[in-house]
Scaffold this motif. Sequence first.
Motif, mmCIF file in Angstrom:
data_model
loop_
_atom_site.group_PDB
_atom_site.id
_atom_site.type_symbol
_atom_site.label_atom_id
_atom_site.label_comp_id
_atom_site.label_asym_id
_atom_site.label_seq_id
_atom_site.Cartn_x
_atom_site.Cartn_y
_atom_site.Cartn_z
ATOM 1 N N LEU A 185 9.583 -36.611 45.002
ATOM 2 C CA LEU A 185 8.313 -36.431 44.302
ATOM 3 C C LEU A 185 8.644 -35.937 42.904
ATOM 4 C CD1 LEU A 185 5.146 -36.383 44.597
ATOM 5 C CD2 LEU A 185 5.405 -33.897 44.852
ATOM 6 N N ASP A 186 8.152 -36.640 41.882
ATOM 7 C CA ASP A 186 8.428 -36.292 40.491
ATOM 8 C C ASP A 186 7.173 -35.671 39.881
ATOM 9 O OD1 ASP A 186 9.247 -36.090 37.884
ATOM 10 O OD2 ASP A 186 9.641 -38.217 37.591
ATOM 11 N N VAL A 187 7.204 -34.366 39.654
ATOM 12 C CA VAL A 187 6.047 -33.625 39.142
ATOM 13 C C VAL A 187 6.013 -33.714 37.628
ATOM 14 C CG1 VAL A 187 4.975 -31.351 38.969
ATOM 15 C CG2 VAL A 187 6.075 -32.062 41.106
ATOM 16 N N GLY A 188 4.866 -34.155 37.081
ATOM 17 C CA GLY A 188 4.756 -34.339 35.640
ATOM 18 C C GLY A 188 5.663 -35.458 35.180
ATOM 19 N N CYS A 189 5.588 -36.589 35.845
ATOM 20 C CA CYS A 189 6.545 -37.680 35.606
ATOM 21 C C CYS A 189 6.404 -38.316 34.239
ATOM 22 C CB CYS A 189 6.430 -38.740 36.687
ATOM 23 S SG CYS A 189 4.905 -39.708 36.642
ATOM 24 N N GLY A 190 5.290 -38.050 33.523
ATOM 25 C CA GLY A 190 5.124 -38.611 32.183
ATOM 26 C C GLY A 190 5.171 -40.123 32.194
ATOM 27 N N THR A 191 5.978 -40.686 31.313
ATOM 28 C CA THR A 191 6.093 -42.141 31.232
ATOM 29 C C THR A 191 7.098 -42.710 32.225
ATOM 30 O OG1 THR A 191 7.760 -41.943 29.487
ATOM 31 C CG2 THR A 191 5.445 -42.146 28.789
ATOM 32 N N GLY A 192 7.737 -41.832 33.001
ATOM 33 C CA GLY A 192 8.641 -42.299 34.041
ATOM 34 C C GLY A 192 10.109 -42.303 33.664
ATOM 35 N N ILE A 193 10.483 -41.547 32.636
ATOM 36 C CA ILE A 193 11.875 -41.582 32.169
ATOM 37 C C ILE A 193 12.837 -41.198 33.279
ATOM 38 C CG2 ILE A 193 13.531 -40.550 30.567
ATOM 39 C CD1 ILE A 193 11.162 -40.300 28.560
ATOM 40 N N GLU A 194 12.669 -39.999 33.843
ATOM 41 C CA GLU A 194 13.605 -39.582 34.897
ATOM 42 C C GLU A 194 13.334 -40.296 36.208
ATOM 43 O OE1 GLU A 194 10.110 -36.906 35.208
ATOM 44 O OE2 GLU A 194 11.388 -37.549 33.549
ATOM 45 N N ALA A 195 12.075 -40.698 36.448
ATOM 46 C CA ALA A 195 11.766 -41.433 37.675
ATOM 47 C C ALA A 195 12.547 -42.741 37.731
ATOM 48 C CB ALA A 195 10.263 -41.706 37.765
ATOM 49 N N ARG A 196 12.646 -43.426 36.598
ATOM 50 C CA ARG A 196 13.418 -44.676 36.573
ATOM 51 C C ARG A 196 14.905 -44.406 36.819
ATOM 52 N NH1 ARG A 196 9.776 -45.436 32.191
ATOM 53 N NH2 ARG A 196 11.384 -45.147 30.597
ATOM 54 N N GLN A 197 15.391 -43.263 36.341
ATOM 55 C CA GLN A 197 16.792 -42.922 36.592
ATOM 56 C C GLN A 197 17.035 -42.652 38.073
ATOM 57 O OE1 GLN A 197 16.918 -39.985 33.012
ATOM 58 N NE2 GLN A 197 19.032 -40.649 33.293
ATOM 59 N N PHE A 198 16.094 -41.976 38.723
ATOM 60 C CA PHE A 198 16.255 -41.733 40.152
ATOM 61 C C PHE A 198 16.091 -43.019 40.962
ATOM 62 C CE2 PHE A 198 15.140 -37.238 38.980
ATOM 63 C CZ PHE A 198 16.334 -36.679 39.396
ATOM 64 N N LEU A 199 15.192 -43.893 40.538
ATOM 65 C CA LEU A 199 15.078 -45.190 41.198
ATOM 66 C C LEU A 199 16.389 -45.964 41.104
ATOM 67 C CD1 LEU A 199 11.551 -46.581 40.212
ATOM 68 C CD2 LEU A 199 12.312 -45.899 42.486
ATOM 69 N N ALA A 200 16.996 -45.939 39.923
ATOM 70 C CA ALA A 200 18.269 -46.644 39.728
ATOM 71 C C ALA A 200 19.372 -46.054 40.591
ATOM 72 C CB ALA A 200 18.668 -46.598 38.260
ATOM 73 N N ALA A 201 19.214 -44.766 40.959
ATOM 74 C CA ALA A 201 20.198 -44.100 41.812
ATOM 75 C C ALA A 201 19.897 -44.298 43.298
ATOM 76 C CB ALA A 201 20.245 -42.612 41.491
ATOM 77 N N GLY A 202 18.921 -45.151 43.608
ATOM 78 C CA GLY A 202 18.633 -45.483 44.988
ATOM 79 C C GLY A 202 17.629 -44.590 45.677
ATOM 80 N N ARG A 203 16.887 -43.777 44.906
ATOM 81 C CA ARG A 203 15.876 -42.916 45.497
ATOM 82 C C ARG A 203 14.529 -43.634 45.513
ATOM 83 N NH1 ARG A 203 19.770 -40.157 47.615
ATOM 84 N NH2 ARG A 203 20.752 -42.117 46.996
ATOM 85 N N THR A 204 13.634 -43.182 46.366
ATOM 86 C CA THR A 204 12.236 -43.603 46.364
ATOM 87 C C THR A 204 11.449 -42.523 45.641
ATOM 88 O OG1 THR A 204 12.482 -44.738 48.471
ATOM 89 C CG2 THR A 204 10.248 -44.158 47.805
ATOM 90 N N VAL A 205 10.643 -42.908 44.654
ATOM 91 C CA VAL A 205 10.009 -41.910 43.790
ATOM 92 C C VAL A 205 8.498 -42.105 43.754
ATOM 93 C CG1 VAL A 205 9.924 -40.895 41.485
ATOM 94 C CG2 VAL A 205 12.078 -41.850 42.337
ATOM 95 N N LEU A 206 7.775 -41.026 44.003
ATOM 96 C CA LEU A 206 6.336 -40.960 43.759
ATOM 97 C C LEU A 206 6.114 -39.982 42.631
ATOM 98 C CD1 LEU A 206 3.314 -41.441 44.437
ATOM 99 C CD2 LEU A 206 3.496 -39.507 46.047
ATOM 100 N N GLY A 207 5.391 -40.400 41.596
ATOM 101 C CA GLY A 207 5.101 -39.517 40.481
ATOM 102 C C GLY A 207 3.729 -38.882 40.602
ATOM 103 N N VAL A 208 3.624 -37.661 40.116
ATOM 104 C CA VAL A 208 2.341 -36.982 39.937
ATOM 105 C C VAL A 208 2.242 -36.647 38.456
ATOM 106 C CG1 VAL A 208 0.947 -34.958 40.478
ATOM 107 C CG2 VAL A 208 2.344 -36.017 42.255
ATOM 108 N N GLU A 209 1.175 -37.085 37.811
ATOM 109 C CA GLU A 209 1.050 -36.930 36.362
ATOM 110 C C GLU A 209 -0.407 -36.648 35.998
ATOM 111 O OE1 GLU A 209 1.007 -36.605 32.534
ATOM 112 O OE2 GLU A 209 2.915 -36.701 33.599
ATOM 113 N N ALA A 210 -0.628 -35.591 35.202
ATOM 114 C CA ALA A 210 -1.993 -35.205 34.831
ATOM 115 C C ALA A 210 -2.617 -36.133 33.801
ATOM 116 C CB ALA A 210 -2.003 -33.773 34.310
ATOM 117 N N GLY A 211 -1.794 -36.781 32.972
ATOM 118 C CA GLY A 211 -2.312 -37.627 31.903
ATOM 119 C C GLY A 211 -2.443 -39.077 32.341
#
Length: 274
Positions: free
Chosen positions: A54-80
């Motif tokens: 779970l990526d808290v405050g994922c923004g535009t997905g910068i780190e989420a894409r890095q974790f996806l590339a590392a083979g993780r499953t990512v759900l983002g939570v973003e206020a904006g």
Amino acid sequence: MVTIPSSPGPEPHLHRRMAESFGVDPERYDRNRPPYPDAVIERIVAASPGTDFLDVGCGTGIEARQFLAAGRTVLGVEAGARMADFARATGIEVEVATFEAWEPTGRTFDAVVSGTAWHWVDPIAGAAKAARILRPGGLLAPFGHVYQLPPTVADALATAYRRAAPDSPINFNARPAGSILDAYRALYARAADGIREAGGFDEPELWRYDWERSYTRGELLDLVPTSGGLTSLPPDRVAEVLAAVGTAVDELGGTVTLAYATWGLTAIRTRTQP
């Protein structure tokens, strides 16, 4: 770079308007905010007991894409909403809410991560919620960048910003006694205190990675408006600030190298909340 109000004992999570102002131009934000060092991603991936993030405050997905590339499953939570829309367009699943108000609806995760965003979350309530949704042995890992401008550029930014926004709680002139890279340890020390007070975790481990990145004049002038304080200024005021920064960069030959520190902490969930 994280920018926080200059009042004593800053509590960035209380400044929601500033937090949500970063979504004013998600394309610029995503273009200019650098990805995280491979060592940071690898450290977090290695410490997690599983692949559900779970990526808290994922923004535009910068780190989420890095974790996806590392083979993780990512759900983002973003206020904006605009940030969330941008992240979705890059392949990230995102739900729009502050972390405090977000409803997990029974879902649990192996890791709760947060890239340059955990300071916008209440440090105690956020840690307590992370403990509730993490599986036993799960990982809480907030982390984030800070950069240091050359002194003459920092002075130009501070002076121009004070003229452009005299009533702002941001004070770019309020410099720590040492390096700003060292000073940002306080944000993660505060997060560690919140984790300790919330309970349910082993002792948090604080860490830091240092690196550098060079910028042309144009690249730096594209980066600076993504900092807190400038994101909420009208365009003409932003232009005034950037003109001063550009002049300072010109005097240094048109290129600057910024020192970066990526601060973070990791804590392992040990038990359910009372």
